[in-house]
Design a protein around this motif. Structure first.
Motif, PDB file in Angstrom:
ATOM      1  N   GLU A 171       0.986  -1.374  -0.170  1.00  0.00           N
ATOM      2  CA  GLU A 171      -0.052  -0.396  -0.030  1.00  0.00           C
ATOM      3  C   GLU A 171       0.908   1.503   0.167  1.00  0.00           C
ATOM      4  N   TRP A 172       0.211   2.352  -0.100  1.00  0.00           N
ATOM      5  CA  TRP A 172       0.854   3.360  -0.588  1.00  0.00           C
ATOM      6  C   TRP A 172       0.551   4.299   0.087  1.00  0.00           C
ATOM      7  N   ASP A 173       1.477   4.602   1.258  1.00  0.00           N
ATOM      8  CA  ASP A 173       1.101   5.625   2.272  1.00  0.00           C
ATOM      9  C   ASP A 173       2.236   5.991   2.528  1.00  0.00           C
ATOM     10  N   GLN A 174       2.361   7.088   3.762  1.00  0.00           N
ATOM     11  CA  GLN A 174       3.583   7.811   4.516  1.00  0.00           C
ATOM     12  C   GLN A 174       4.078   7.335   5.266  1.00  0.00           C
ATOM     13  N   GLU A 175       3.969   5.831   5.334  1.00  0.00           N
ATOM     14  CA  GLU A 175       4.916   4.709   6.532  1.00  0.00           C
ATOM     15  C   GLU A 175       5.407   3.628   5.274  1.00  0.00           C
ATOM     16  N   SER A 176       5.175   3.742   4.233  1.00  0.00           N
ATOM     17  CA  SER A 176       5.486   2.629   3.357  1.00  0.00           C
ATOM     18  C   SER A 176       6.789   3.534   2.437  1.00  0.00           C
ATOM     19  N   HIS A 177       7.006   4.192   2.625  1.00  0.00           N
ATOM     20  CA  HIS A 177       8.389   4.607   1.243  1.00  0.00           C
ATOM     21  C   HIS A 177       9.458   3.826   2.087  1.00  0.00           C
ATOM     22  N   GLU A 178       9.841   4.103   2.768  1.00  0.00           N
ATOM     23  CA  GLU A 178      11.030   2.986   2.791  1.00  0.00           C
ATOM     24  C   GLU A 178      11.226   1.206   2.276  1.00  0.00           C
ATOM     25  N   VAL A 179       9.989   0.714   2.824  1.00  0.00           N
ATOM     26  CA  VAL A 179       9.374  -0.688   2.410  1.00  0.00           C
ATOM     27  C   VAL A 179       9.701  -0.580   0.565  1.00  0.00           C
ATOM     28  N   ILE A 180       9.134   0.574   0.231  1.00  0.00           N
ATOM     29  CA  ILE A 180       8.789   0.775  -0.785  1.00  0.00           C
ATOM     30  C   ILE A 180      10.304   1.161  -1.965  1.00  0.00           C
ATOM     31  N   GLY A 181      10.780   1.525  -1.280  1.00  0.00           N
ATOM     32  CA  GLY A 181      12.238   2.083  -1.860  1.00  0.00           C
ATOM     33  C   GLY A 181      13.233   0.852  -2.159  1.00  0.00           C
ATOM     34  N   TRP A 182      12.839   0.170  -0.658  1.00  0.00           N
ATOM     35  CA  TRP A 182      13.673  -1.203  -0.241  1.00  0.00           C
ATOM     36  C   TRP A 182      12.866  -1.992  -1.910  1.00  0.00           C
ATOM     37  N   LEU A 236       5.440  -1.926 -12.789  1.00  0.00           N
ATOM     38  CA  LEU A 236       4.404  -1.168 -13.189  1.00  0.00           C
ATOM     39  C   LEU A 236       3.330  -1.842 -12.585  1.00  0.00           C
ATOM     40  N   THR A 237       3.069  -2.634 -12.046  1.00  0.00           N
ATOM     41  CA  THR A 237       1.844  -2.863 -11.082  1.00  0.00           C
ATOM     42  C   THR A 237       2.579  -1.693  -9.398  1.00  0.00           C
ATOM     43  N   LEU A 238       3.521  -2.171  -9.569  1.00  0.00           N
ATOM     44  CA  LEU A 238       3.362  -0.736  -7.996  1.00  0.00           C
ATOM     45  C   LEU A 238       3.313   0.408  -8.510  1.00  0.00           C
ATOM     46  N   PHE A 239       4.069   0.766  -9.221  1.00  0.00           N
ATOM     47  CA  PHE A 239       3.931   1.867 -10.504  1.00  0.00           C
ATOM     48  C   PHE A 239       2.318   2.702 -10.038  1.00  0.00           C
ATOM     49  N   MET A 240       1.899   2.166 -11.272  1.00  0.00           N
ATOM     50  CA  MET A 240       0.329   2.457 -11.320  1.00  0.00           C
ATOM     51  C   MET A 240      -0.726   1.764  -9.591  1.00  0.00           C
ATOM     52  N   ALA A 290       8.657  11.050  -5.010  1.00  0.00           N
ATOM     53  CA  ALA A 290      10.387  10.893  -5.206  1.00  0.00           C
ATOM     54  C   ALA A 290       9.943   9.383  -5.413  1.00  0.00           C
ATOM     55  N   GLN A 291       9.886   8.374  -4.437  1.00  0.00           N
ATOM     56  CA  GLN A 291       9.902   6.697  -4.583  1.00  0.00           C
ATOM     57  C   GLN A 291       9.359   6.596  -6.754  1.00  0.00           C
ATOM     58  N   LEU A 292       8.551   7.371  -7.271  1.00  0.00           N
ATOM     59  CA  LEU A 292       7.701   7.345  -8.379  1.00  0.00           C
ATOM     60  C   LEU A 292       8.499   7.803  -9.499  1.00  0.00           C
ATOM     61  N   ASP A 293       9.415   8.862  -9.068  1.00  0.00           N
ATOM     62  CA  ASP A 293      10.891   8.965 -10.044  1.00  0.00           C
ATOM     63  C   ASP A 293      11.775   8.141  -9.904  1.00  0.00           C
ATOM     64  N   ALA A 294      12.668   7.635  -9.273  1.00  0.00           N
ATOM     65  CA  ALA A 294      13.542   6.552  -9.140  1.00  0.00           C
ATOM     66  C   ALA A 294      12.553   5.397  -9.866  1.00  0.00           C
ATOM     67  N   LEU A 295      11.094   4.805  -9.382  1.00  0.00           N
ATOM     68  CA  LEU A 295      10.393   4.145 -10.246  1.00  0.00           C
ATOM     69  C   LEU A 295      10.707   3.737 -12.104  1.00  0.00           C
ATOM     70  N   CYS A 296      10.080   4.964 -12.237  1.00  0.00           N
ATOM     71  CA  CYS A 296       9.782   5.383 -13.256  1.00  0.00           C
ATOM     72  C   CYS A 296      11.683   5.038 -14.008  1.00  0.00           C
ATOM     73  N   GLN A 297      12.318   5.817 -13.320  1.00  0.00           N
ATOM     74  CA  GLN A 297      13.942   5.464 -14.532  1.00  0.00           C
ATOM     75  C   GLN A 297      14.595   3.967 -14.354  1.00  0.00           C
ATOM     76  N   ARG A 298      14.393   3.776 -12.959  1.00  0.00           N
ATOM     77  CA  ARG A 298      14.420   2.350 -13.422  1.00  0.00           C
ATOM     78  C   ARG A 298      13.718   1.443 -14.527  1.00  0.00           C
ATOM     79  N   ILE A 299      12.485   1.452 -14.455  1.00  0.00           N
ATOM     80  CA  ILE A 299      11.574   0.617 -15.770  1.00  0.00           C
ATOM     81  C   ILE A 299      12.061   1.249 -17.032  1.00  0.00           C
ATOM     82  N   ASN A 300      12.080   2.471 -16.898  1.00  0.00           N
ATOM     83  CA  ASN A 300      12.523   3.156 -18.377  1.00  0.00           C
ATOM     84  C   ASN A 300      14.534   2.429 -18.894  1.00  0.00           C
ATOM     85  N   ALA A 301      15.012   2.523 -17.766  1.00  0.00           N
ATOM     86  CA  ALA A 301      16.465   1.796 -17.935  1.00  0.00           C
ATOM     87  C   ALA A 301      16.808   0.430 -18.550  1.00  0.00           C
ATOM     88  N   GLY A 302      15.213  -0.250 -18.093  1.00  0.00           N
ATOM     89  CA  GLY A 302      15.351  -1.753 -18.393  1.00  0.00           C
ATOM     90  C   GLY A 302      15.703  -2.613 -17.172  1.00  0.00           C
TER      91      GLY A 302
END
Length: 144
Positions: free
Chosen positions: A6-17, A30-34, A58-70
């Motif tokens: 779940e995307w909430d304030q407390e989950s950013h570290e988990v999502i980043g990991w 992509l499921t995580l991104f959407m 910020a997490q979406l920025d990183a996720l998008c960059q990783r997706i686009n980089a393959g």
């Protein structure tokens, strides 16, 4: 796990990991991104994002960059959940580019195309063989 977080304030570290793990496949990424509902922030300039939403963006920025980089490989056995949302996102992205108003997150169509179709695609993970001898384990990294 990436598909259910779940995307909430407390989950950013988990999502980043999770998003930094090489074992995450493209469908899960992509499921995580959407699931973050990026459409709510896509047209807001970076400096105008409210405090609580900055971590999500910020997490979406990183996720998008990783997706686009393959970084994430497509896995034919793990299709994206809610692929119709990705198709709508890509259609809207194309329209925005035509109008000259691209959003913050632009997904590379060539990278995400395997998740937009229900057919087979060429992306596959390499099967690792564990039956190497000690000498083979020592020498194989030299030729990888």
């Amino acid at each position: 796990m990436a598909r259910a977080v779940e995307w909430d304030q407390e989950s950013h570290e988990v999502i980043g990991w999770i998003s930094a793990q090489i074992c995450v496949d493209l469908g899960s990424a992509l499921t995580l991104f959407m699931n973050a509902e990026p459409e709510h922030f896509n047209k807001i300039p970076r400096q105008n994002v409210a405090g609580p939403a900055q971590g999500r963006c910020a997490q979406l920025d990183a996720l998008c960059q990783r997706i686009n980089a393959g970084f994430y490989l497509p896995d034919p056995t793990r299709q994206m959940i809610g692929a119709e949302r990705l198709v709508a996102w890509m259609d809207a992205q194309g329209e925005d580019i035509k109008r000259g108003t691209p959003g913050r997150w632009q997904l590379n169509a060539a990278v995400v195309s395997p998740m937009m179709t229900s057919g087979t695609h060429k992306g596959r993970r390499r099967v690792q063989k564990n039956n190497k001898s000690l000498l083979g384990k020592l020498i194989s990294p030299l030729f990888a």
